[in-house]
Design an enzyme around this catalytic site. Structure first.
Site, PDB file in Angstrom:
ATOM      1  N   ILE A 181       0.870  -1.187   0.000  1.00 46.00           N
ATOM      2  CA  ILE A 181       0.000   0.000   0.000  1.00 46.00           C
ATOM      3  C   ILE A 181       0.903   1.233   0.000  1.00 46.00           C
ATOM      4  O   ILE A 181       1.769   1.350   0.869  1.00 46.00           O
ATOM      5  CB  ILE A 181      -0.871   0.049   1.289  1.00 46.00           C
ATOM      6  CG1 ILE A 181      -1.619  -1.276   1.518  1.00 46.00           C
ATOM      7  CG2 ILE A 181      -1.831   1.240   1.277  1.00 46.00           C
ATOM      8  CD1 ILE A 181      -2.704  -1.579   0.531  1.00 46.00           C
ATOM      9  N   HIS A 182       0.714   2.133  -0.935  1.00 44.25           N
ATOM     10  CA  HIS A 182       1.524   3.355  -0.888  1.00 44.25           C
ATOM     11  C   HIS A 182       0.892   4.553  -1.579  1.00 44.25           C
ATOM     12  O   HIS A 182       1.419   5.653  -1.514  1.00 44.25           O
ATOM     13  CB  HIS A 182       2.894   3.103  -1.526  1.00 44.25           C
ATOM     14  CG  HIS A 182       2.840   3.089  -3.018  1.00 44.25           C
ATOM     15  ND1 HIS A 182       2.410   2.014  -3.724  1.00 44.25           N
ATOM     16  CD2 HIS A 182       3.126   4.056  -3.932  1.00 44.25           C
ATOM     17  CE1 HIS A 182       2.448   2.298  -5.012  1.00 44.25           C
ATOM     18  NE2 HIS A 182       2.878   3.521  -5.169  1.00 44.25           N
TER      19      HIS A 182
END
Ligand code: UD1
Length: 381
Positions: A214-215
């Site tokens: 996740i980013h």
């Protein structure tokens, strides 16, 4: 003997490097025709986001490092432009190749379009052209639209990209449906993935962990969405544990995600998820090994959707928009947004063997870079 042509490839951020490596290799096969220089903008500077990728992908050291670093979009883009302009003015390349949709891509595309030599601007080729999410709040979407508008060779990964560009009025002569060089890397480095010892290092067993990355700013720069993702991962962990009591969730954490988790005081909550293993960002070889052997992947990345499709690994994408339709229509990808119910339904399907199989799209054949270099040869000679 023909006069050699000078090509400059620009990379800067993690998802660029695996797109460059096969092109670099193919250009090297024609070193009697081309001088190839690699410029690293320095958008990503951490060893774990940059240098380790050069090693894993057998890439030579960049010829020039611009050292742009982080900052706001304007600061980062402007710094890259100012430094790259000096390089182009000195080197006078016959072609500049940019990759993907990061700030380094648009910055260098803009520079090329404003410098005149040999009676025109500096010819620009865009690898991974034509993708559109139709979500202009994504910085990557703006980067794609502008870069494509400025490029004279558009190398496209899947048929939807051709349609998008035609609808935008792009000259068909600029369009080349070549496939995806990121998939070429999966074919090229297969032996390395097989030799990776990352599972041993992290004490993981094949198919007994869920991988997550996740980013995206929309997910982690917003407290509410970040909390929602933590809630999703917590529920996924509970559901998965019903099917396999030894299952783990592996989260190689991006620096942006870590920074925001600390800022929002969410790191503790994240760490409290049962059976979660938060690790450093993985290098390329280790990451692909983790992807190949996981039960499924939960991600908001663009590229992983394609890599999972090629590797036939179920992929649940935590985004509302998409730009790689083949991964959804043909491949193993499902668009879930932040819909917890849907993610849980799909998690259960995967464990119950009911999730779609997914096929490998035709152009994911490992030969994109061959097609790209062939087109470049025709254009430059
Ligand atoms: C960039 C790309 C994104 C891509 C992602 C992959 C843009 C607009 N976004 O996002 O499309 O999916 O790379 O990683 O280009 N940082 C470090 N070390 C580094 C680099 C960054 O700690 O080597 C931290 C800094 O705090 C920085 C933040 O990460 O402010 C974000 O970096 P940035 O380059 O702005 O964008 P990414 O989120 O990495």
């Amino acid at each position: 003997m023909k006069k050699k042509k000078k090509i400059i490839s620009v990379v800067g951020a993690r998802p660029n490097f695996m797109k460059l490596a096969p092109v670099e290799l193919e250009l090297t096969r024609f070193k009697h025709l081309f001088t190839h220089k690699i410029i690293h903008t320095g958008q990503h500077y951490d060893h774990r986001l940059s240098k380790v990728f050069f090693k894993d992908l057998d890439l030579p050291e960049p010829d020039i490092f611009l050292g742009a670093g982080s900052g706001t979009h304007a600061e980062q883009t402007a710094r890259i432009m100012a430094e790259f302009e000096k390089v182009v003015l000195k080197e006078r390349p016959d072609l500049v190749i940019v990759f993907g949709d990061v700030n380094s891509t648009i910055a260098c595309a803009l520079v090329c379009s404003k410098i005149h030599h040999n009676g025109g601007t500096v010819p620009l080729a865009h690898v991974e052209a034509g993708l559109r999410s139709f979500d202009n709040t994504m910085p990557e979407e703006i980067n794609r639209i502008v870069t494509d508008a400025l490029s004279e060779m558009l190398f496209i990964t899947e048929p939807a990209g051709v349609e998008n560009l035609i609808k935008e009025g792009t000259d068909r002569k600029k369009i080349f449906l070549t496939g995806d060089t990121m998939i070429d890397s999966l074919v090229l480095f297969k032996k390395k993935f097989d030799e990776s010892r990352v599972l041993k290092k992290l004490k993981l067993s094949e198919k007994r962990y869920i991988l997550s990355t996740i980013h995206r700013p929309v997910n982690v720069d917003n407290r509410q969405n970040f909390s929602k993702i933590i809630s999703i991962l917590k529920s996924v962990s509970a559901e998965a544990l019903k099917h396999d009591p030894g299952v783990k969730i592996v989260l190689p954490i991006h620096p942006r995600t870590l920074k925001m988790a600390e800022k929002f005081s969410l790191l503790k909550k994240l760490k409290l998820i049962k059976n979660i293993l938060i690790s450093e960002p993985a290098g390329y070889t280790d990451f692909i090994k983790l992807l190949k052997e996981c039960r499924f992947v939960i991600t908001d990345s663009g590229g992983i959707q394609e890599e999972a499709t090629f590797l036939k690994i179920p992929c649940l994408t935590l985004r509302d928009s998409f730009e790689r339709p083949e991964t959804l229509k043909i491949g193993s990808n499902t668009l879930c947004g932040l819909n917890e119910e849907l993610v849980l339904k799909k998690t259960a399907e995967i464990f119950n063997g009911k999730y779609k199989q997914g096929k490998i799209p035709q152009l994911m054949d490992g030969k994109a870079s061959v097609r790209i270099v062939k087109a470049i040869k025709t254009r430059l000679f």
